[in-house]
Design an enzyme around this catalytic site. Structure first.
Site, PDB file in Angstrom:
ATOM      1  N   HIS A 105       6.836   8.004  -5.054  1.00 34.10           N
ATOM      2  CA  HIS A 105       6.088   7.062  -4.225  1.00 34.10           C
ATOM      3  C   HIS A 105       5.677   7.671  -2.887  1.00 34.10           C
ATOM      4  CE1 HIS A 105       4.740   3.294  -2.497  1.00 34.10           C
ATOM      5  NE2 HIS A 105       5.455   3.568  -1.422  1.00 34.10           N
ATOM      6  N   ASN A 119       9.226   2.397  -1.271  1.00 34.95           N
ATOM      7  CA  ASN A 119      10.025   2.012  -0.111  1.00 34.95           C
ATOM      8  C   ASN A 119      10.106   0.492   0.036  1.00 34.95           C
ATOM      9  OD1 ASN A 119       7.184   2.397   0.689  1.00 34.95           O
ATOM     10  ND2 ASN A 119       7.865   1.741   2.712  1.00 34.95           N
ATOM     11  N   HIS A 120       9.175  -0.230  -0.601  1.00 33.56           N
ATOM     12  CA  HIS A 120       9.234  -1.683  -0.528  1.00 33.56           C
ATOM     13  C   HIS A 120      10.135  -2.299  -1.588  1.00 33.56           C
ATOM     14  CE1 HIS A 120       6.569  -3.195   2.691  1.00 33.56           C
ATOM     15  NE2 HIS A 120       6.108  -1.961   2.641  1.00 33.56           N
ATOM     16  N   ARG A 177       5.913   7.314  10.779  1.00 32.77           N
ATOM     17  CA  ARG A 177       6.507   6.024  10.444  1.00 32.77           C
ATOM     18  C   ARG A 177       7.897   5.892  11.040  1.00 32.77           C
ATOM     19  NH1 ARG A 177       4.029   4.069   5.316  1.00 32.77           N
ATOM     20  NH2 ARG A 177       2.753   5.757   4.490  1.00 32.77           N
ATOM     21  N   ASP A 217       0.363   1.708  -5.290  1.00 31.83           N
ATOM     22  CA  ASP A 217       0.859   0.451  -4.737  1.00 31.83           C
ATOM     23  C   ASP A 217       0.099  -0.760  -5.264  1.00 31.83           C
ATOM     24  OD1 ASP A 217       1.972   1.354  -1.410  1.00 31.83           O
ATOM     25  OD2 ASP A 217       1.599   2.659  -3.129  1.00 31.83           O
ATOM     26  N   ASP A 239       6.182   0.142  -4.776  1.00 33.51           N
ATOM     27  CA  ASP A 239       5.559  -0.888  -3.928  1.00 33.51           C
ATOM     28  C   ASP A 239       4.827  -1.931  -4.766  1.00 33.51           C
ATOM     29  OD1 ASP A 239       4.781   0.628  -0.666  1.00 33.51           O
ATOM     30  OD2 ASP A 239       6.652   0.376  -1.771  1.00 33.51           O
ATOM     31  N   HIS A 276       1.544  -4.155  -4.352  1.00 32.28           N
ATOM     32  CA  HIS A 276       1.809  -5.063  -3.226  1.00 32.28           C
ATOM     33  C   HIS A 276       1.460  -6.511  -3.514  1.00 32.28           C
ATOM     34  CE1 HIS A 276       3.472  -2.542  -0.197  1.00 32.28           C
ATOM     35  NE2 HIS A 276       2.486  -1.674  -0.248  1.00 32.28           N
ATOM     36  N   ASP A 327       5.687  -7.363  -1.930  1.00 39.60           N
ATOM     37  CA  ASP A 327       5.536  -7.471  -0.470  1.00 39.60           C
ATOM     38  C   ASP A 327       4.072  -7.454  -0.069  1.00 39.60           C
ATOM     39  OD1 ASP A 327       8.489  -5.616   0.659  1.00 39.60           O
ATOM     40  OD2 ASP A 327       8.157  -7.764   0.347  1.00 39.60           O
ATOM     41  N   ARG A 328       3.769  -8.116   1.056  1.00 32.34           N
ATOM     42  CA  ARG A 328       2.409  -8.168   1.628  1.00 32.34           C
ATOM     43  C   ARG A 328       1.493  -9.118   0.882  1.00 32.34           C
ATOM     44  NH1 ARG A 328       1.877  -6.153   6.786  1.00 32.34           N
ATOM     45  NH2 ARG A 328       2.646  -4.038   6.971  1.00 32.34           N
ATOM     46  N   HIS A 341       1.792   5.211  -1.410  1.00 33.48           N
ATOM     47  CA  HIS A 341       2.395   4.952  -0.096  1.00 33.48           C
ATOM     48  C   HIS A 341       1.414   4.802   1.058  1.00 33.48           C
ATOM     49  CE1 HIS A 341       5.827   4.746   2.548  1.00 33.48           C
ATOM     50  NE2 HIS A 341       5.765   5.959   3.013  1.00 33.48           N
TER      51      HIS A 341
END
Lengths: 489, 312
Positions: A343, A294-295, A391, A233, A262, A235, A265-266, A418
Site C-alpha cells: 500500500h 494504513n487506514h 506525513r 485505494d 485503504d 475509501h 474511511d473518508r 496511498h
C-alpha cells in the site's frame, strides 16, 4: 420505546389484563427465539401497564439477546426501580454490565443477589465467576506492558442471532458465500440496504480465520495468458467500486483482483465496500486478494469515519471485530516473483528482503516505525536518497532506493497506492515505482480520476484504465463525520 | 431563488466551529449556547476553521490596536458569531458593535441570547435598557439586527437604529458572505460604505482561485446544496478579490491565500493544533487552503500598512 411511569396511578383491570396477555404472547416469541417480536410485545405490555417490573425484566433479557446492551441495562435498572424485591432484575442488570465489560458493576449486583438469596447456588456461581474476571482484569492491568490482545471473535455467538421474518436481504447458503449471494449483496447495497448482522459477523469470522493462516507476504501466480487486475485505494466509495466491476468485470477465477489497501474511511459507504471485498475474498480465496492499508487500523478508523459508520449500522462490538480482522490482513503481494505490491512503499533500510517481509509478525496495530509501518505509510520522492515523510510517519524514498530494492530481490517494479493522483495513477522512478489510486473525486472534493492496472502473466506490462467518479446517493451530511462536503461556507 | 440554503451555511459553519472548539483548537465559551454538539468532522475541516478564525482574528486585533476605544465593528452575515462576548471577556472596549444577518437568523440569535443569562449578562452590564424585537436586539453598545444586505436603504435605516457613527474607525467583517450576493448588489454595498465611512477596514474571508478542477467540484457541491454563488466571479483569484474594493472607491486592498495566512500564524500555535488530530496526508488540506483567502480593503489612511502577520 421507554414509556413514562405514571406515579401513583391506578391501573384499570382492563389494562392489567391486557398487560399480562401481551407479556404471555411475548414470552412465546421469546421461547421461539424471535427476540425482536418479543421486544415489541413487551413494549406494548409496558404501554398498557407500566408498573410491572417483570415486563422490563423480560424485555431486558430480550435486549441482551439482540445485543442491545444499553437498552438491556436501562430496562433492568427500571425493573429494579419498580420492584426491589424482583431479584431477576439484578441478574439482568448484572448480565448487561457484563456484556458492556463493566465487570465491577456486575459484581455489585451479583453480590446483592447472593446476600438476598444466600441459598441460591446459581447466584453464588455467577458471583464467583464474575469476581474471577474482575480479579483477572486487575491483575492483567497491573502487569500489562502493551497491546493486550482481546479476542472478540471468540465471544460472537452466531446461533443466538435470529433472522427476522421481515429480513429480505441475501442469505448465506449453509454459512457459505456464493456468487448468487454476492450478486444479491451488491444489489442490496446499491439500494442502500443492510446485510443482516448474523451474515455480516459470519463473513468477518470466516475471513479472519482465513487471513490468520496466510503469511505476511503472499505469492501470487498468474498464468502466462491470464489477466490480473490491481486496484488502489477505494475509501468507502462503493458506487465507484461497482463502476470498476462494470468496467473490468466481476471478480472470478479468470478475472482475479488485488485490492491494495485503504478500503474504508473518508467515503460514506465503507461498510458496503468492505463486505463486498471480504465476500469476494471468501468466494474466490485464490483469485481475490486484499492487502492492508494504513487506514485498516483503529486510530485511522476512529478519525476518518469507518468506526462511526460501523457503530451506526451495526454495533461497537463489530467495530472491534474489524480491528481484529484488519490485524491479520497480509502486508504485501508478490506477483509472479516479478512485481511487488504494497500500500505505502519502501523502507528506511537498504537490505530488506522478501523473506523478511514474509516473516513480519503482523497481528497488531501498525507500529510507529520499522518495515511494517513503512510498507503501509511510505511515499516515493523524485530525488535520490531518503527523507523523513511529510506525513510524519514512514519515509520518502528515491529512485535509487527503489532500484536497489528491486535488484536485491530480483524484481521488475513495485506497485503501490496511498497517494491521490489526478489521473488515478502515476509512473515514477523510471517505471520502477507505479502508484495506482482507485477512488475518483476523492472525498467528493478533489476532482481526480481513478485508475486500475491490468497485466498479463506473460509480460507483466502494466496497462492503465482511468475513469471518472459516478453519482452516489447523498447520505445525511456529516453522517459519519468524514465528509468534506461541508467545506467552509 | 430561496435564501434558505445560504442561511443554512451559518448552521454549518457554527457547528464546525463548535466541533473544533470542543477538540481544543481554540477557546470559545459562548458558542455552545448557540449551537448543538454534532458528530466529529474530518480533521481538515477543523484545521481549516482554525486557520479561518485565527486569520480573521489577527486583523481584528490589528484594527483594535490602531483604532482604540472609538472603534466600531460591523459584522456582516455574522450568524452565530461570538466575537462580541469574547472581546468583552478580554476587556476590549469598543464604541459600537453591530451584527447583521437575515432576520430569520438574527431571530434565532436573539432568542438564544434572551434565554441564556450568561449571554445576556455580558451585553447588559451598564444599567442601559435592552430593546428587543423578534429579529433585533439593542443593548448598550451591542446591536443584533435583521436586514438584507442587498437592500441598501433598509440597511442604512437599521444601522442608524444601531447608532452607527460614520466618523468612527470601523471594522467590517464578512466570512463567506459576499460570494452569495449578486455583483451589482455587492458593488452598491461597498460603494455605499466607501461614500459614508471616513476610516474603515474590511476583512473578507472567502473562496478564491476557483478556476480549477478543485474549484469546479467545490462549486458543484455547493450548488447541489442550493447555494448559488452569485458573487463567484470575484473569487477567481486574489486580484479579482482586491479589485472588488478598488473599483468601488476603496483606497486600497491586499489579499493572501490561506496557505500564507496559516503559515504566518505563530509556529508554536500551529504545532499545538497539529497535534490535536493527526492528518494522514496533506493534499486535501493544502487544496482547501489554496482555495480560500482573506482580502482586506481600507478607507482612509489609518489601515493602509496592514499586513497579515499583525501584532499579537
Amino acid at each position: 420505546m421507554n414509556s413514562e411511569v405514571k406515579e401513583n396511578c391506578v391501573m384499570s383491570q382492563e389494562n392489567v389484563d391486557a398487560g399480562e396477555r401481551l407479556k404471555s404472547e411475548a414470552n412465546e416469541y421469546f421461547k421461539k427465539q424471535n427476540y425482536n417480536a418479543a421486544i415489541e410485545l413487551y413494549s406494548k405490555a409496558i404501554e398498557a401497564n407500566p408498573t410491572v417490573a417483570i415486563y422490563y425484566g423480560n424485555r431486558s433479557f430480550a435486549y441482551l439477546k439482540t445485543e442491545c446492551f444499553g437498552y438491556a441495562l436501562a430496562d433492568a435498572s427500571k425493573a429494579i426501580e419498580l420492584d426491589k424485591s424482583y431479584v431477576k432484575g439484578f441478574y439482568r442488570r448484572a448480565a448487561a454490565h457484563m456484556s458492556l465489560g463493566k465487570f465491577k458493576e456486575a459484581l455489585k449486583d451479583y453480590e446483592y443477589v447472593t446476600k438476598v438469596r444466600p441459598n441460591d447456588k446459581d447466584a453464588k456461581t455467577k458471583y464467583t465467576e464474575c469476581n474471577k474476571i474482575v480479579k483477572k482484569l486487575a491483575f492483567e492491568k497491573a502487569i500489562s506492558v502493551e497491546d493486550t490482545k482481546k479476542n472478540i471473535a471468540s465471544t460472537i455467538n452466531l446461533d443466538a442471532m435470529t433472522i427476522e421474518n421481515e429480513y429480505t436481504g441475501p442469505e448465506l447458503e449453509d454459512g457459505k458465500v456464493t456468487l448468487q449471494f454476492m450478486k444479491e449483496l451488491m444489489e442490496l447495497y446499491k439500494n442502500q440496504g443492510k446485510l443482516h448482522r448474523k451474515y455480516a459477523y459470519k463473513i468477518l469470522l470466516d475471513v479472519k480465520a482465513y487471513f490468520m493462516k496466510q503469511p505476511s507476504l503472499i505469492d501470487v501466480e498468474i498464468g502466462s495468458e491470464n489477466k490480473f487486475t490491481v486496484c488502489g485505494d477505494i475509501h468507502g466509495q462503493f458506487y465507484d467500486l461497482m463502476n470498476i466491476f462494470s468496467l473490468n468485470g466481476l471478480p472470478s477465477e479468470t478475472n482475479p483482483y488485488l485490492f491494495n489497501g485503504d478500503f474504508v474511511d473518508r467515503g460514506s459507504f465503507s461498510v458496503e465496500c468492505i463486505f463486498t471485498l471480504f465476500g469476494f475474498k471468501l468466494l474466490f480465496p485464490d483469485y481475490f486478494f486484499m492487502s492492508r492499508g494504513n487506514h485498516e487500523s483503529a486510530t485511522m478508523n476512529q478519525m476518518y469515519g469507518f468506526d462511526g459508520e460501523v457503530k451506526a449500522k451495526y454495533t461497537a462490538q463489530m467495530a472491534e471485530l474489524f480491528t481484529e480482522v484488519y490485524n491479520w490482513l497480509p502486508l504485501a503481494h508478490c506477483l509472479n516473483k516479478r512485481v511487488l505490491v504494497m500500500h505505502g512503499g519502501l523502507f528506511t533500510r537498504d537490505d530488506v528482503t522478501l523473506g523478511e517481509i514474509g516473516k513480519i509478525d503482523r497481528n497488531r496495530q501498525p507500529p510507529e516505525d520499522g518495515p511494517m509501518c513503512e510498507l503501509l505509510w511510505s511515499d516515493p520522492q523524485p530525488q535520490n536518497g531518503r527523507a523523513p515523510s511529510k506525513r510524519g510517519v514512514g519515509c520518502q524514498f528515491g529512485p535509487d532506493v527503489t532500484k536497489k530494492f528491486l535488484e536485491l530481490n530480483k524484481l521488475d517494479y513495485i506497485i503501490r497506492s496511498h497517494e491521490v493522483k489526478n489521473n488515478g495513477y502515476e509512473v515514477a522512478h523510471d517505471g520502477k515505482c507505479i502508484t495506482v489510486f482507485s477512488a475518483p473525486n476523492y472525498c467528493d472534493t478533489m476532482g481526480n480520476q481513478g485508475a486500475f492496472i491490468t497485466l498479463k502473466g506473460k509480460d507483466m506490462e502494466p496497462k492503465f484504465t482511468t475513469y471518472e467518479a459516478v453519482a452516489h446517493p447523498n447520505v445525511k451530511p456529516m453522517a459519519y463525520a468524514h465528509s468534506l462536503l461541508s467545506l467552509m461556507c | 431563488m430561496s435564501d434558505e440554503p445560504v442561511m443554512a451555511t451559518n448552521d454549518d459553519a457554527s457547528e464546525c466551529k463548535r466541533g473544533a472548539v470542543q477538540l481544543g483548537y481554540w477557546q470559545d465559551n459562548y458558542i455552545p449556547y448557540f449551537v448543538r454538539q454534532i458528530e466529529k468532522r474530518a480533521p481538515e475541516i477543523n484545521r481549516g476553521y482554525y486557520a479561518r478564525v485565527k486569520g480573521v482574528e489577527r486583523f481584528i486585533k490589528t484594527f483594535l490596536k490602531k483604532a482604540g476605544s472609538s472603534s466600531q465593528i460591523v459584522n456582516l452575515g455574522a450568524g452565530f458569531d461570538t466575537l462580541y462576548w469574547r472581546l468583552k471577556d478580554q476587556g476590549v472596549y469598543m464604541s459600537n458593535y453591530v451584527e447583521i444577518d437575515f432576520p430569520t437568523v438574527t431571530a434565532r440569535k436573539c432568542y438564544a441570547i434572551k434565554r441564556n443569562k450568561q449571554l445576556l449578562e455580558r451585553i447588559h452590564e451598564q444599567d442601559g435598557e435592552v430593546k428587543l424585537s423578534a429579529t433585533d436586539l439593542h443593548a448598550g453598545n451591542y446591536h443584533c439586527i435583521g436586514a438584507d444586505l442587498r437592500n441598501i436603504s433598509q440597511l442604512e435605516m437599521k444601522l442608524q437604529q444601531a447608532e452607527v457613527s460614520f466618523a468612527n474607525p470601523t471594522l467590517f467583517i464578512a466570512e463567506c458572505v459576499l460570494v452569495y450576493i449578486e455583483n451589482d448588489c455587492v458593488n452598491r454595498l461597498l460603494g455605499w460604505i466607501a461614500s459614508k465611512f471616513k476610516s474603515a477596514l474590511f476583512v473578507n474571508y472567502e473562496m478564491c482561485n476557483m478556476n480549477d478542477t478543485f474549484g469546479d467540484v467545490m462549486l458543484g457541491n455547493l450548488r447541489a446544496r442550493g447555494c448559488t454563488l452569485a458573487g463567484i466571479s470575484f473569487c477567481k483569484n486574489l486580484e479579482t478579490q482586491k479589485s472588488r474594493f478598488i473599483s468601488n472607491n476603496w483606497q486600497g486592498a491586499k489579499a493572501w491565500d490561506m496557505v500564507q495566512i496559516y503559515y504566518d500564524l505563530p509556529a508554536a500555535e500551529r504545532q499545538r493544533i497539529e497535534k490535536i488530530e493527526f492528518l494522514d496526508e496533506q493534499e486535501l488540506l493544502i487544496q482547501l487552503f489554496q482555495h480560500y483567502c482573506i482580502c482586506v480593503g481600507w478607507l482612509g489612511t489609518e489601515f493602509a500598512d496592514i499586513s497579515c502577520n499583525g501584532g499579537d
